[in-house]
Motif scaffolding. Sequence first.
Motif, PDB file in Angstrom:
ATOM      1  N   UNK A  28       0.928  -0.987   0.221  1.00 59.48           N
ATOM      2  CA  UNK A  28      -0.130   0.637   0.367  1.00 59.48           C
ATOM      3  C   UNK A  28       1.000   1.157  -0.209  1.00 59.48           C
ATOM      4  N   UNK A  29       2.340   1.471  -0.303  1.00 56.19           N
ATOM      5  CA  UNK A  29       3.320   2.517  -0.059  1.00 56.19           C
ATOM      6  C   UNK A  29       2.575   3.225  -1.073  1.00 56.19           C
ATOM      7  N   UNK A  30       2.373   3.132  -2.106  1.00 59.04           N
ATOM      8  CA  UNK A  30       2.568   4.273  -3.997  1.00 59.04           C
ATOM      9  C   UNK A  30       0.816   4.534  -3.357  1.00 59.04           C
ATOM     10  N   UNK A  31       0.043   3.728  -3.265  1.00 58.31           N
ATOM     11  CA  UNK A  31      -1.906   4.084  -2.377  1.00 58.31           C
ATOM     12  C   UNK A  31      -1.586   5.075  -1.640  1.00 58.31           C
ATOM     13  N   UNK A  32      -0.526   4.964  -0.409  1.00 56.55           N
ATOM     14  CA  UNK A  32      -0.327   5.973   0.602  1.00 56.55           C
ATOM     15  C   UNK A  32      -0.414   7.191  -0.358  1.00 56.55           C
ATOM     16  N   UNK A  33       1.378   7.444  -0.756  1.00 55.87           N
ATOM     17  CA  UNK A  33       1.606   8.236  -1.836  1.00 55.87           C
ATOM     18  C   UNK A  33       0.267   9.305  -2.295  1.00 55.87           C
ATOM     19  N   UNK A  34      -0.416   8.527  -3.079  1.00 54.30           N
ATOM     20  CA  UNK A  34      -1.215   8.693  -4.059  1.00 54.30           C
ATOM     21  C   UNK A  34      -2.539   9.879  -2.915  1.00 54.30           C
ATOM     22  N   UNK A  35      -2.576   8.801  -2.085  1.00 56.04           N
ATOM     23  CA  UNK A  35      -4.285   9.683  -1.018  1.00 56.04           C
ATOM     24  C   UNK A  35      -3.669  11.230  -0.512  1.00 56.04           C
ATOM     25  N   UNK A  36      -2.104  10.827  -0.297  1.00 59.74           N
ATOM     26  CA  UNK A  36      -1.589  12.270   0.358  1.00 59.74           C
ATOM     27  C   UNK A  36      -1.851  12.916  -0.483  1.00 59.74           C
ATOM     28  N   UNK A  37      -1.334  13.295  -1.802  1.00 61.97           N
ATOM     29  CA  UNK A  37      -1.302  13.957  -2.473  1.00 61.97           C
ATOM     30  C   UNK A  37      -2.193  14.290  -2.476  1.00 61.97           C
ATOM     31  N   UNK A  38      -3.414  13.282  -2.920  1.00 60.46           N
ATOM     32  CA  UNK A  38      -5.030  13.910  -3.514  1.00 60.46           C
ATOM     33  C   UNK A  38      -5.751  14.901  -2.363  1.00 60.46           C
ATOM     34  N   UNK A  39      -5.301  14.534  -0.495  1.00 64.97           N
ATOM     35  CA  UNK A  39      -5.932  15.202   0.529  1.00 64.97           C
ATOM     36  C   UNK A  39      -5.698  17.023   0.376  1.00 64.97           C
ATOM     37  N   UNK A  40      -7.002  17.626   0.616  1.00 65.75           N
ATOM     38  CA  UNK A  40      -7.221  19.041   1.081  1.00 65.75           C
ATOM     39  C   UNK A  40      -6.303  19.718   2.133  1.00 65.75           C
ATOM     40  N   UNK A  41      -6.382  18.863   2.738  1.00 68.92           N
ATOM     41  CA  UNK A  41      -5.690  19.328   4.441  1.00 68.92           C
ATOM     42  C   UNK A  41      -4.071  18.934   4.417  1.00 68.92           C
ATOM     43  N   UNK A  42      -4.072  18.573   5.910  1.00 69.98           N
ATOM     44  CA  UNK A  42      -2.660  17.641   6.183  1.00 69.98           C
ATOM     45  C   UNK A  42      -2.578  16.217   7.304  1.00 69.98           C
ATOM     46  N   UNK A  43      -1.380  16.079   7.210  1.00 76.23           N
ATOM     47  CA  UNK A  43      -1.047  14.526   7.764  1.00 76.23           C
ATOM     48  C   UNK A  43      -0.832  14.670   8.734  1.00 76.23           C
ATOM     49  N   UNK A  44      -2.133  13.957   9.463  1.00 83.50           N
ATOM     50  CA  UNK A  44      -1.870  14.161  11.150  1.00 83.50           C
ATOM     51  C   UNK A  44      -1.155  12.953  11.916  1.00 83.50           C
ATOM     52  N   UNK A  45      -0.306  13.180  11.800  1.00 80.87           N
ATOM     53  CA  UNK A  45       0.550  12.107  12.097  1.00 80.87           C
ATOM     54  C   UNK A  45       0.220  11.390  14.058  1.00 80.87           C
ATOM     55  N   UNK A  46       0.319  10.428  14.907  1.00 82.09           N
ATOM     56  CA  UNK A  46      -0.169  10.090  15.998  1.00 82.09           C
ATOM     57  C   UNK A  46       0.811   8.713  16.336  1.00 82.09           C
ATOM     58  N   UNK A  47       1.053   8.352  17.956  1.00 87.36           N
ATOM     59  CA  UNK A  47       1.404   7.277  18.233  1.00 87.36           C
ATOM     60  C   UNK A  47       2.135   7.681  19.675  1.00 87.36           C
ATOM     61  N   UNK A  48       2.431   6.262  20.415  1.00 88.75           N
ATOM     62  CA  UNK A  48       1.998   6.954  21.956  1.00 88.75           C
ATOM     63  C   UNK A  48       3.753   6.155  21.859  1.00 88.75           C
ATOM     64  N   UNK A  49       4.460   6.527  23.200  1.00 86.89           N
ATOM     65  CA  UNK A  49       6.105   5.830  23.624  1.00 86.89           C
ATOM     66  C   UNK A  49       6.788   6.330  22.355  1.00 86.89           C
ATOM     67  N   UNK A  50       7.930   5.543  22.218  1.00 93.87           N
ATOM     68  CA  UNK A  50       8.459   5.561  21.058  1.00 93.87           C
ATOM     69  C   UNK A  50       7.814   5.253  19.540  1.00 93.87           C
ATOM     70  N   UNK A  51       7.064   4.852  19.601  1.00 95.93           N
ATOM     71  CA  UNK A  51       6.439   5.140  18.576  1.00 95.93           C
ATOM     72  C   UNK A  51       6.012   6.758  17.907  1.00 95.93           C
ATOM     73  N   UNK A  52       5.793   7.765  19.579  1.00 97.61           N
ATOM     74  CA  UNK A  52       4.832   8.851  19.326  1.00 97.61           C
ATOM     75  C   UNK A  52       6.469   9.332  18.728  1.00 97.61           C
ATOM     76  N   UNK A  53       7.805   9.583  19.490  1.00 93.03           N
ATOM     77  CA  UNK A  53       8.788   9.731  19.276  1.00 93.03           C
ATOM     78  C   UNK A  53       8.980  10.159  17.552  1.00 93.03           C
TER      79      UNK A  53
END
Length: 319
Positions: free
Chosen positions: A33-58
Motif C-alpha cells: 500500500x506504499x504507492x496508494x498511500x502516497x497518492x492518497x496524501x497527494x490528493x488530500x486538501x488538508x494535512x497529514x496528522x501523525x499520532x502515536x504513543x511512547x517510542x512510536x510517538x517520538x
Amino acid sequence: MDTQRSSPAMTARKVLETEADALRLLSDHLPADFEPAVQLILATKGRVIVSGIGKSGHIGNKIAATLASTGTPSFFVHASEASHGDLGMITEADIVLLISNSGETQELGDVLAHSKRFSIPLIAISSRAGSTLMKAADCKLLLPPAPEACPMGLAPTTSTTLTLALGDALAVALMEARDFKAEHFRTFHPGGKLGAQLSTVSQLMHGADALPLVDTATAMEDVLIEMTSKGFGTAGVLRDGALVGIVSDGDLRRNMARLMQSSAGDVATMNPVTVPPDMLAAQALAVMNERKITTLFVVEDGRPLGILHLHDLLRAGVA
C-alpha cells in the motif's frame, strides 16, 4: 557460573547489523500500500496528522516534521492529548497516519474512532497485519518481521528504525511527486548553515552601485582607479552594456610591461566565468573553488547585475 559478555564494540556491531538487515528486508518487501498511500496524501486538501504513543510517538513526531519541511503539510498530535480536546485539530480535510508496532495501542483508540466517525482517511504503520489498527486502515504499511536489536527482544529498536526509514521514504516519494526543489526547501529552512547554503546568489551579491565597471576603450590608468575605489581587486569590462571581459590582479601582472599604454580591452580576460542571480550560493562557491577565483560577476542576459566575493559566502556561512 562463568558468563562471557560481549565487548561494547561487538554489541554495537551486532545491533547495527541487525537493524541494517531489517532495512534491507523492508527495501525488498516494500508495503503493497506504499504507492496508494502516497497518492492518497497527494490528493488530500488538508494535512497529514501523525499520532502515536511512547517510542512510536517520538518517531511519529520526526516523521511529521520531515513531511512538513519537505512540502507536505503535517503535524503531530499526541494520542493521549487527543483524548482531552486535541481531536479538534483533526478535520475532515485531513489524513491520519497512526503508528503502533503492535497495532493494539489503546491510547490510539479515540483518534481511530474519530477518523472513522468523520470518514477521515487512515494510514497505519504496524508490524501486525491482523491487528485492530491495520484492519481499520485504508492504507496498510506493514513492517516486515524482523527481530528487535535489544537482547531481550523487548525494547523498540529495529521496529522504530524501520518506522523512521519508512517515514523518510514516504516523505521523499512525496517530494519527488510534488517536484519539490531546493528553492522550495529553503522556504522552510531559512536558518543556520542549511539556510545559508540554500541562499541564492542574488541574496548575497553586492548590487549595481558596488560594481567596478569600465568600457573596453577605458585607459588602464582609469581602470586602476575603478578597481581601487570599489575594492574587489577586479573590474568588469563592458561593450555596449554587456559584460565581455574582466581585468583582475593577474591580468595586471601579466601585462605589466605595457600596462599604462593599454586599454581595458587590451588587458582583459575575455568571456569570463559568470553566474546567474538565481544560482544557489553553494553552487557559486563550487565554481569559485573549481576555477580558483575569489569573485564572480552576476550576469543576466549578458548584463552585469552584481558581484559576489568569496568573503560574502564565508560571512553568510555557506562555506
